[in-house]
Design an enzyme around this catalytic site. Structure first.
Site, PDB file in Angstrom:
ATOM      1  N   ASP A  84      -1.313  -2.665  -3.456  1.00 24.57           N
ATOM      2  CA  ASP A  84      -0.206  -1.724  -3.678  1.00 24.57           C
ATOM      3  C   ASP A  84      -0.688  -0.535  -4.516  1.00 24.57           C
ATOM      4  O   ASP A  84      -1.623   0.142  -4.144  1.00 24.57           O
ATOM      5  CB  ASP A  84       0.983  -2.431  -4.321  1.00 24.57           C
ATOM      6  CG  ASP A  84       1.651  -3.426  -3.384  1.00 24.57           C
ATOM      7  OD1 ASP A  84       1.342  -3.400  -2.178  1.00 24.57           O
ATOM      8  OD2 ASP A  84       2.472  -4.239  -3.849  1.00 24.57           O
ATOM      9  N   HIS A 110      -7.615  -2.031  -1.203  1.00 23.77           N
ATOM     10  CA  HIS A 110      -7.098  -0.677  -1.013  1.00 23.77           C
ATOM     11  C   HIS A 110      -5.892  -0.469  -1.912  1.00 23.77           C
ATOM     12  O   HIS A 110      -5.068  -1.355  -2.108  1.00 23.77           O
ATOM     13  CB  HIS A 110      -6.806  -0.363   0.460  1.00 23.77           C
ATOM     14  CG  HIS A 110      -5.634  -1.050   1.072  1.00 23.77           C
ATOM     15  ND1 HIS A 110      -4.324  -0.724   0.788  1.00 23.77           N
ATOM     16  CD2 HIS A 110      -5.568  -2.032   2.005  1.00 23.77           C
ATOM     17  CE1 HIS A 110      -3.504  -1.463   1.506  1.00 23.77           C
ATOM     18  NE2 HIS A 110      -4.229  -2.278   2.242  1.00 23.77           N
ATOM     19  N   GLU A 112      -2.900   2.539  -3.079  1.00 21.84           N
ATOM     20  CA  GLU A 112      -2.208   3.688  -2.491  1.00 21.84           C
ATOM     21  C   GLU A 112      -1.716   4.673  -3.542  1.00 21.84           C
ATOM     22  O   GLU A 112      -1.632   4.343  -4.732  1.00 21.84           O
ATOM     23  CB  GLU A 112      -1.035   3.199  -1.647  1.00 21.84           C
ATOM     24  CG  GLU A 112       0.050   2.512  -2.427  1.00 21.84           C
ATOM     25  CD  GLU A 112       0.807   1.477  -1.613  1.00 21.84           C
ATOM     26  OE1 GLU A 112       2.055   1.447  -1.728  1.00 21.84           O
ATOM     27  OE2 GLU A 112       0.187   0.700  -0.873  1.00 21.84           O
ATOM     28  N   CYS A 120       7.108   0.321   2.007  1.00 18.64           N
ATOM     29  CA  CYS A 120       6.221   0.137   3.154  1.00 18.64           C
ATOM     30  C   CYS A 120       5.761   1.500   3.650  1.00 18.64           C
ATOM     31  O   CYS A 120       6.540   2.463   3.701  1.00 18.64           O
ATOM     32  CB  CYS A 120       6.948  -0.612   4.261  1.00 18.64           C
ATOM     33  SG  CYS A 120       6.077  -0.621   5.838  1.00 18.64           S
ATOM     34  N   GLU A 185      -2.560   6.544   5.939  1.00 19.54           N
ATOM     35  CA  GLU A 185      -1.477   5.713   6.464  1.00 19.54           C
ATOM     36  C   GLU A 185      -0.554   6.478   7.404  1.00 19.54           C
ATOM     37  O   GLU A 185      -0.331   7.690   7.247  1.00 19.54           O
ATOM     38  CB  GLU A 185      -0.661   5.150   5.295  1.00 19.54           C
ATOM     39  CG  GLU A 185       0.542   4.300   5.676  1.00 19.54           C
ATOM     40  CD  GLU A 185       0.192   3.003   6.391  1.00 19.54           C
ATOM     41  OE1 GLU A 185      -0.434   3.074   7.476  1.00 19.54           O
ATOM     42  OE2 GLU A 185       0.567   1.927   5.887  1.00 19.54           O
TER      43      GLU A 185
END
Length: 292
Positions: A84, A110, A112, A120, A185
């Protein structure tokens, strides 16, 4: 070879590298049996599968570490893990997360660039931190890793909010901060992947998740766009859930599981995957030794 080295080697050897989501240790063993070179633990999968909750920043580091340990205890495939936003508001939290993942046997993570109350990546309403704040998260992770081969992958969710150019600029900043690989993403077409790959000069990952913003591009299509890794985060999990619900409904409706038998993994097939008979043989040997 360390877990991180295994992951980096897999990226070099298989182009692009297919990485499948394994919601639990049993699925990790199945993925290895089929021939995958790397596996994945999804944050959304931990939230929904282990906690029965939505992927809204509810799960924490300990929840993820529990599932990591269960997988790495039995499967030696390199494991990429979703952390996250780093599981905390400060660089100290990110550092602790990084050290813990290395200690528990993960190969890569990973992280973000969303705010702490994340969503999401394929849902609306995402909010981002500044490029500088995300760069600081990456620097904290890089500085904290006790194994230099452990992979720090930076994910950006900026495409939906800020557009392609800004998203690319963000990822360039993240690479400057020390990110080894990039995860853009919710990409919607192949040329976007090419632009990211050309701009950052490090391996990029395509998240080919079902029912999201990204089309279900094939391996060949993504190879043509210079994608280095293809992620299928919850493909097996979704199929498993659908199958389980169907079985529950049929059993409740008919009072017997006979109609579902043909769709089930047999006892022997399960035993083969988890190497049951070798454990049983060892147990028999121990009992025999104890009687002598």
């Amino acid at each position: 070879m360390t877990a991180g080295e295994k992951f980096r080697d897999a990226v070099k050897q298989e182009k692009p590298l297919q990485i499948v989501g394994t919601i639990n240790a049993n699925h990790a063993l199945m993925a290895k049996r089929v021939g995958y070179r790397a596996i994945y633990l999804s944050g959304g999968g931990v939230a929904a599968g282990s906690l029965g909750m939505p992927d809204l920043g509810i799960s924490n580091l300990d929840d993820v570490l529990t599932d990591i340990r269960r997988i790495t205890d039995v499967c030696d495939l390199p494991l990429l893990v979703d952390v996250d936003t780093g599981f905390g508001a400060s660089a100290f939290n990110v550092a602790r997360t990084t050290r813990s993942l290395v200690k528990f046997g993960a190969a890569a993570m990973h992280m973000e660039d969303q705010v702490g109350a994340k969503r999401c990546g394929h849902r609306p309403g995402k909010e981002l931190v500044s490029k500088g704040e995300m760069a600081d998260r990456i620097k904290a992770a890089v500085d904290a890793r006790t194994d230099p081969s452990f992979v720090i992958m930076a994910r950006t969710d900026a495409l939906a909010n800020e557009g392609l150019d800004s998203a690319i600029q963000r990822t360039q900043k993240y690479v400057e901060a020390g990110a080894d690989m990039i995860f853009p993403e919710a990409i919607t077409d192949l040329p976007m992947y090419r632009k990211f790959a050309d701009a950052v000069k490090v391996p990029i990952l395509a998240n080919i998740t079902e029912f999201g913003k990204s089309p279900l591009f094939t391996v060949e299509e993504l190879r043509s766009a210079n994608v280095a890794m293809i992620l299928y985060p919850l493909t097996a999990f979704r199929a498993m859930n659908k199958a389980a619900l169907k079985v529950y409904e049929n059993l409740r409706k008919t009072g017997t599981q006979k109609a579902s038998i043909a769709d089930m993994q047999t006892r022997e097939e399960l035993y083969d995957i988890i190497n049951y008979h070798s454990y049983e043989k060892k147990l028999d040997e121990l009992f025999t030794r104890g009687r002598s």
